[in-house]
Write a protein that holds these residues in place. Structure first.
Motif, PDB file in Angstrom:
ATOM      1  N   THR A  81       0.820  -1.224   0.000  1.00 23.88           N
ATOM      2  CA  THR A  81       0.000   0.000   0.000  1.00 23.88           C
ATOM      3  C   THR A  81       0.848   1.266   0.000  1.00 23.88           C
ATOM      4  O   THR A  81       0.361   2.330   0.356  1.00 23.88           O
ATOM      5  CB  THR A  81      -0.923   0.004   1.227  1.00 23.88           C
ATOM      6  N   VAL A  82       2.114   1.156  -0.389  1.00 25.41           N
ATOM      7  CA  VAL A  82       2.964   2.345  -0.470  1.00 25.41           C
ATOM      8  C   VAL A  82       2.418   3.265  -1.564  1.00 25.41           C
ATOM      9  O   VAL A  82       2.036   2.783  -2.644  1.00 25.41           O
ATOM     10  CB  VAL A  82       4.417   1.935  -0.788  1.00 25.41           C
ATOM     11  N   PRO A  83       2.334   4.601  -1.320  1.00 24.51           N
ATOM     12  CA  PRO A  83       1.834   5.509  -2.363  1.00 24.51           C
ATOM     13  C   PRO A  83       2.613   5.346  -3.664  1.00 24.51           C
ATOM     14  O   PRO A  83       3.832   5.155  -3.649  1.00 24.51           O
ATOM     15  CB  PRO A  83       2.035   6.903  -1.752  1.00 24.51           C
ATOM     16  N   PRO A  84       1.932   5.441  -4.817  1.00 25.28           N
ATOM     17  CA  PRO A  84       2.608   5.241  -6.105  1.00 25.28           C
ATOM     18  C   PRO A  84       3.778   6.194  -6.348  1.00 25.28           C
ATOM     19  O   PRO A  84       4.749   5.809  -6.997  1.00 25.28           O
ATOM     20  CB  PRO A  84       1.485   5.462  -7.125  1.00 25.28           C
ATOM     21  N   ASP A  85       3.658   7.432  -5.839  1.00 27.01           N
ATOM     22  CA  ASP A  85       4.751   8.373  -6.103  1.00 27.01           C
ATOM     23  C   ASP A  85       6.008   8.048  -5.314  1.00 27.01           C
ATOM     24  O   ASP A  85       7.027   8.724  -5.470  1.00 27.01           O
ATOM     25  CB  ASP A  85       4.301   9.808  -5.805  1.00 27.01           C
ATOM     26  N   GLN A  86       5.963   6.999  -4.456  1.00 24.92           N
ATOM     27  CA  GLN A  86       7.147   6.583  -3.724  1.00 24.92           C
ATOM     28  C   GLN A  86       7.788   5.329  -4.326  1.00 24.92           C
ATOM     29  O   GLN A  86       8.732   4.778  -3.757  1.00 24.92           O
ATOM     30  CB  GLN A  86       6.802   6.339  -2.251  1.00 24.92           C
ATOM     31  N   ILE A  87       7.274   4.876  -5.462  1.00 24.40           N
ATOM     32  CA  ILE A  87       7.845   3.730  -6.175  1.00 24.40           C
ATOM     33  C   ILE A  87       8.319   4.230  -7.530  1.00 24.40           C
ATOM     34  O   ILE A  87       7.528   4.758  -8.325  1.00 24.40           O
ATOM     35  CB  ILE A  87       6.799   2.613  -6.343  1.00 24.40           C
ATOM     36  N   ASP A  88       9.598   4.081  -7.833  1.00 28.13           N
ATOM     37  CA  ASP A  88      10.149   4.703  -9.029  1.00 28.13           C
ATOM     38  C   ASP A  88       9.528   4.165 -10.313  1.00 28.13           C
ATOM     39  O   ASP A  88       9.352   4.911 -11.285  1.00 28.13           O
ATOM     40  CB  ASP A  88      11.668   4.575  -9.053  1.00 28.13           C
ATOM     41  N   SER A  89       9.171   2.917 -10.337  1.00 29.65           N
ATOM     42  CA  SER A  89       8.554   2.375 -11.553  1.00 29.65           C
ATOM     43  C   SER A  89       7.207   3.037 -11.826  1.00 29.65           C
ATOM     44  O   SER A  89       6.855   3.299 -12.985  1.00 29.65           O
ATOM     45  CB  SER A  89       8.385   0.855 -11.434  1.00 29.65           C
ATOM     46  N   GLN A  90       6.461   3.319 -10.769  1.00 32.41           N
ATOM     47  CA  GLN A  90       5.179   4.004 -10.932  1.00 32.41           C
ATOM     48  C   GLN A  90       5.380   5.461 -11.338  1.00 32.41           C
ATOM     49  O   GLN A  90       4.651   5.981 -12.191  1.00 32.41           O
ATOM     50  CB  GLN A  90       4.383   3.926  -9.620  1.00 32.41           C
ATOM     51  N   ARG A  91       6.339   6.109 -10.741  1.00 25.11           N
ATOM     52  CA  ARG A  91       6.626   7.500 -11.124  1.00 25.11           C
ATOM     53  C   ARG A  91       7.060   7.572 -12.588  1.00 25.11           C
ATOM     54  O   ARG A  91       6.687   8.501 -13.303  1.00 25.11           O
ATOM     55  CB  ARG A  91       7.732   8.085 -10.230  1.00 25.11           C
ATOM     56  N   PHE A  92       7.849   6.623 -12.999  1.00 28.36           N
ATOM     57  CA  PHE A  92       8.319   6.611 -14.385  1.00 28.36           C
ATOM     58  C   PHE A  92       7.148   6.491 -15.351  1.00 28.36           C
ATOM     59  O   PHE A  92       7.038   7.254 -16.321  1.00 28.36           O
ATOM     60  CB  PHE A  92       9.294   5.446 -14.576  1.00 28.36           C
ATOM     61  N   GLU A  93       6.268   5.564 -15.080  1.00 23.96           N
ATOM     62  CA  GLU A  93       5.131   5.356 -15.977  1.00 23.96           C
ATOM     63  C   GLU A  93       4.237   6.587 -16.035  1.00 23.96           C
ATOM     64  O   GLU A  93       3.776   6.990 -17.114  1.00 23.96           O
ATOM     65  CB  GLU A  93       4.339   4.132 -15.524  1.00 23.96           C
ATOM     66  N   HIS A  94       4.001   7.202 -14.869  1.00 27.06           N
ATOM     67  CA  HIS A  94       3.161   8.412 -14.834  1.00 27.06           C
ATOM     68  C   HIS A  94       3.821   9.556 -15.594  1.00 27.06           C
ATOM     69  O   HIS A  94       3.145  10.290 -16.337  1.00 27.06           O
ATOM     70  CB  HIS A  94       2.910   8.809 -13.383  1.00 27.06           C
ATOM     71  N   ALA A  95       5.120   9.743 -15.439  1.00 25.13           N
ATOM     72  CA  ALA A  95       5.815  10.841 -16.106  1.00 25.13           C
ATOM     73  C   ALA A  95       5.839  10.661 -17.621  1.00 25.13           C
ATOM     74  O   ALA A  95       5.699  11.630 -18.378  1.00 25.13           O
ATOM     75  CB  ALA A  95       7.241  10.952 -15.565  1.00 25.13           C
ATOM     76  N   VAL A  96       6.004   9.432 -18.103  1.00 28.13           N
ATOM     77  CA  VAL A  96       6.004   9.190 -19.548  1.00 28.13           C
ATOM     78  C   VAL A  96       4.639   9.534 -20.131  1.00 28.13           C
ATOM     79  O   VAL A  96       4.539  10.151 -21.210  1.00 28.13           O
ATOM     80  CB  VAL A  96       6.396   7.728 -19.839  1.00 28.13           C
TER      81      VAL A  96
END
Length: 811
Positions: A81-96
């Motif tokens: 349940t870690v927030p997505p913005d604290q997982i680099d793979s999730q941040r990467f996908e959102h930024a792309v």
């Protein structure tokens, strides 16, 4: 996850199984992963019998590291349940995805910045800990493809924003890395053409045809053919204007600090106020800018009016009063020659910080005299205007040159936001200006907060673009200052946080009205050690504190209002803060004077300071600690001396009491003797008086006795009368009657009416006699003839009132 698994640098503390479990949960965060799937990731097709217990132990340890709520347990398994913005793979996908939206909207430069930043998240093969797990292999393949798309989109965004020279090498590397991806060949050819290398671009497309034919037996797509034709005819659509100048690496916004004279090129939005101030200064030789805190007074008089005067080659000197305004004024003004234009910023400090009323009056007098010979520019907080009335001459001068500074209009606010960005080659995202103006409207003291929010937005810019997302991430007008300060507080260790508290509380003085007032203190008085020195530099770099000429102060009082933590610190111990600020000033003065004992605390002030030091345990400078210790030693020495004097006085008093006791005994004896003597003397006096009376009575008796036996009439009568006069008594009167009876010729009878006689009186000439009747009648007789001459009876008269005097009064 985009490389070896790390948890804020703590990955070395994780066992291999813990890392595998965490990686497996992070493949699809937020989704439930069964215990069987985790066992498959850990051991493949042959999990041990204790697999469930092992997985529970891994989850337990991960919760200790990540937090008790980071992994949820359900009946079906476990969920990260870690927030997505604290997982680099999730941040990467959102930024792309966001970069694709920006590129489609024509924001190519911003898209390039977003992609450039997010591509740095990759540190190696993702999910390497579970590389053999089927679920992870699918996710790795998806992310790898997404990365290749992001790399290509980055090159395309850079080309579309005019940055072909910066990505030409990148395009060549990408083509060599994946030669079967047509898009990379197209991007490389476009970059070569934009760089003026048309031949190389055509050669690149020819090589693509060869590679596709040799490797896949395919022809290029129609898009490649169209690109080749466009290059051959030199299609203008392929040429992108050169990128604008690189944005400045220096933030064009001052944050909480006011704009100074040297910042005039970045000061906008107050043109009308500057013109009005210059006209008033020319007419009256004095300008007093008055307004609430945070309305831009300092920036106006410094970067606006003073900068305009300096551009006209006029000498301008700027000071702030501080603790010792006369000293600051003497250091700024030349001893002789033509006086410059004097700018006194934050002039209210002469009332809020200067403790000496005489020095305050001297400073205001010198300002009044200066205004009579040279221009004088002042800034005053509106809530301190009443203090000026204590100095009539200065108040009259200020009244003549007063200018009330109001809040900026909407148009001026827009200029103040966009013009500094334009000069720094920055772009303001549409909507940001409207958002800022709406947040600032109706808040006359919000200008430093707006400037700080813009500085924080600049820190979060995308390329050259100041974005709405960056502004919101900064906390906005009200939250940017608190967020910046709170971030610094959060980065400090638990041991450093109390030091930050003590440092900031030194820089804020509780005013008489309860509002915080900035303190300008020498750096030496706030540095309690190497750690505090580092903290000051950290606050300066964050633009929360400024330092100039060895003097440290808060960038703006807005920090104390906007940061709840600092407000709470101020409210916790208001009396303690007053003690600390007074101690800082007095200890520094004591040090500069050579540490004389006369400057030390004594009595109640020392007791309160020592009690505060014991209860609050503040971090004091070496000088402050030695000042209190010296005061305590002096107090102890004076107490010891007083006790010794008291003991000496007690010994003296004992001797005096002994002497007084002896004297008292002697005095009592003397008093008794005196009382006895007084009694004896009284009795002697009484006896003497009785003897005198007895002697007189004896003399009277002898005179009367001689009168009776004396034959000579005159002598006999004189003796008898003398006896009566010496001692009137029955014996002396009897002797007188006997002497008269002895000589009949001395006695004569007189016939009167029969009456009850009350008394008789002979007149002074001896010729008449008055008889008093008992009923109050007075009868007058002539002694020679015996005849009654008159009778009188006063009205309501009593017998005792009938006398010769009443007779004479009535007749």
């Amino acid at each position: 996850m985009l490389g070896p698994l790390t948890i804020e640098g703590e990955w070395r503390n994780l066992a291999r199984r813990d890392r595998v479990v965490l990686a497996a949960l992070a493949v699809h965060p937020g989704e439930v992963v069964s215990a069987g799937a985790l066992a498959d990731a850990l051991w493949g097709e042959r999990p041990p019998a204790s697999a469930a217990k092992v997985i529970q132990g891994c989850v337990y340890r991960l919760r200790k590291l990540l937090g008790s709520h980071a992994i949820e347990t359900s009946t079906d398994g476990y969920r990260l349940t870690v927030p997505p913005d604290q997982i680099d793979s999730q941040r990467f996908e959102h930024a792309v995805a966001r970069a694709g939206v920006l590129l489609a909207a024509g924001e190519a430069e911003r898209a390039a910045v977003v992609l450039s930043d997010v591509l740095t998240l990759w540190r190696g093969r993702p999910f390497d800990e579970v590389a053999d797990w089927d679920v992870a292999r699918i996710e790795v393949a998806r992310l790898t493809e997404l990365r290749q798309l992001a790399q290509e989109s980055y090159v395309e965004s850079s080309l579309r924003s005019g940055g072909h020279e910066g990505v030409l090498g990148k395009a060549q590397a990408l083509t060599a890395e994946a030669p079967l991806r047509e898009r990379r060949w197209a991007l490389l050819a476009t970059a070569q053409y934009q760089a003026g290398r048309q031949g190389e671009a055509l050669e690149t497309l020819r090589r693509l045809r060869v590679v596709l034919d040799n490797e896949l037996g395919l022809d290029p797509s129609p898009e490649i053919d169209a690109l080749e034709q466009a290059i051959l005819r030199q299609d203008p659509a392929l040429v992108v204007p050169s990128a604008p100048p690189e944005p400045s690496t220096v933030c064009p916004y001052q944050g909480l600090k006011p704009y100074d004279v040297d910042d005039a090129e970045l000061f906008f939005g107050r043109d009308d106020e500057v013109a009005t101030g210059l006209r008033k200064l020319a007419d009256r030789s004095i300008l007093a800018v008055v307004g609430p805190s945070g309305c831009g007074k300092s920036s106006l008089i410094r970067a606006g009016i003073a900068a305009s005067l300096r551009s006209d080659r006029r000498q301008v000197v700027t000071i702030t009063p501080g603790l010792h305004p006369v000293r600051a004024l003497a250091a700024a003004l030349p001893g002789q020659g033509l006086l410059p234009t004097l700018v006194v910023d934050q002039c209210e400090e002469v009332f809020s910080l200067c403790p000496d009323a005489a020095e305050r009056a001297a400073f205001l007098t010198r300002l009044t005299d200066h205004a009579a010979t040279a221009p004088l520019i002042l800034s005053f907080r509106a809530d301190r205007l009443a203090d000026i009335s204590s100095h009539p001459g200065f108040a009259h001068a200020v009244e003549n040159g007063m200018h009330l500074l109001t809040a900026m209009s909407e148009a001026d606010l827009r200029v103040a936001i966009t013009e500094p960005a334009r000069i720094a080659s920055l772009v303001v995202e549409p909507g940001l200006v409207d958002l800022l103006v709406a947040d600032v409207a109706g808040q006359p003291g919000a200008l430093p907060l707006m400037s700080h929010a813009l500085a924080e937005t600049w820190q979060r810019r995308e390329g050259r673009t100041l974005t709405v997302a960056g502004y919101r991430a900064s906390g906005g007008i009200q939250g940017a200052v608190a967020q910046s300060a709170e971030q610094i507080h959060g980065r400090l260790s638990p041991e450093q946080q109390p030091m930050l508290r003590d440092l900031l509380l030194r820089l804020v003085t509780p005013g008489p009205d309860g509002q915080p007032v900035r303190s300008r203190l020498p750096r030496r008085t706030v540095v309690t050690g190497p750690e505090s020195d580092v903290l000051i530099d950290l606050l300066i770099s964050s633009r929360l504190v400024t330092s100039d000429d060895g003097v440290v102060e808060l960038a703006h009082e807005a920090l104390a209002r906007a940061w709840p933590r600092l407000r709470g610190w101020l409210e916790d111990d208001l009396e303690g803060q007053q003690i600390l600020h007074h101690l800082t000033q007095v200890a520094d003065s004591w040090e500069s004077l050579g540490r004389p004992e006369s400057e030390l605390y004594r009595g109640v002030r020392l007791a309160k300071a020592l009690q505060w030091q014991q209860d609050a345990a503040p971090v004091l400078t070496a000088t402050e600690s030695e000042f209190l210790a010296a005061g305590e030693r002096l107090s102890a020495a004076e107490l010891h001396a007083a006790e010794e004097r008291a003991r000496q006085q007690i010994r003296v008093n004992r001797r005096l009491r002994a002497a007084l006791s002896t004297a008292a005994v002697l005095l009592v004896g003397a008093l008794i003797a005196g009382l006895l003597a007084a009694g004896q003397a009284g009795r002697a006096d009484r006896q003497a008086a009785a003897a005198d009376q007895a002697a007189v009575a004896a003399d009277a008796g002898r005179a009367g006795a001689k009168a009776v036996v004396q034959t000579d009439i005159d002598t006999s009568v004189l003796l008898a009368v003398a006896g009566v006069r010496m001692k009137e008594s029955p014996e002396s009167r009897a002797n007188l009657l006997a002497a008269l009876a002895k000589h009949p010729q001395l006695v004569r009878s007189m016939k009167t009416e029969k009456l009850a006689s009350y008394g008789i009186q002979v007149t002074a000439d001896g010729r008449r006699v008055l008889l008093y009747d008992a009923n109050g009648t007075v009868l007058l007789y002539d002694l020679a003839s015996g005849r009654r001459l008159a009778a009188h009876r006063p009205a309501n008269a009593r017998p005792e009132q009938c006398t010769w005097t009443s007779w004479r009064r009535s007749h």
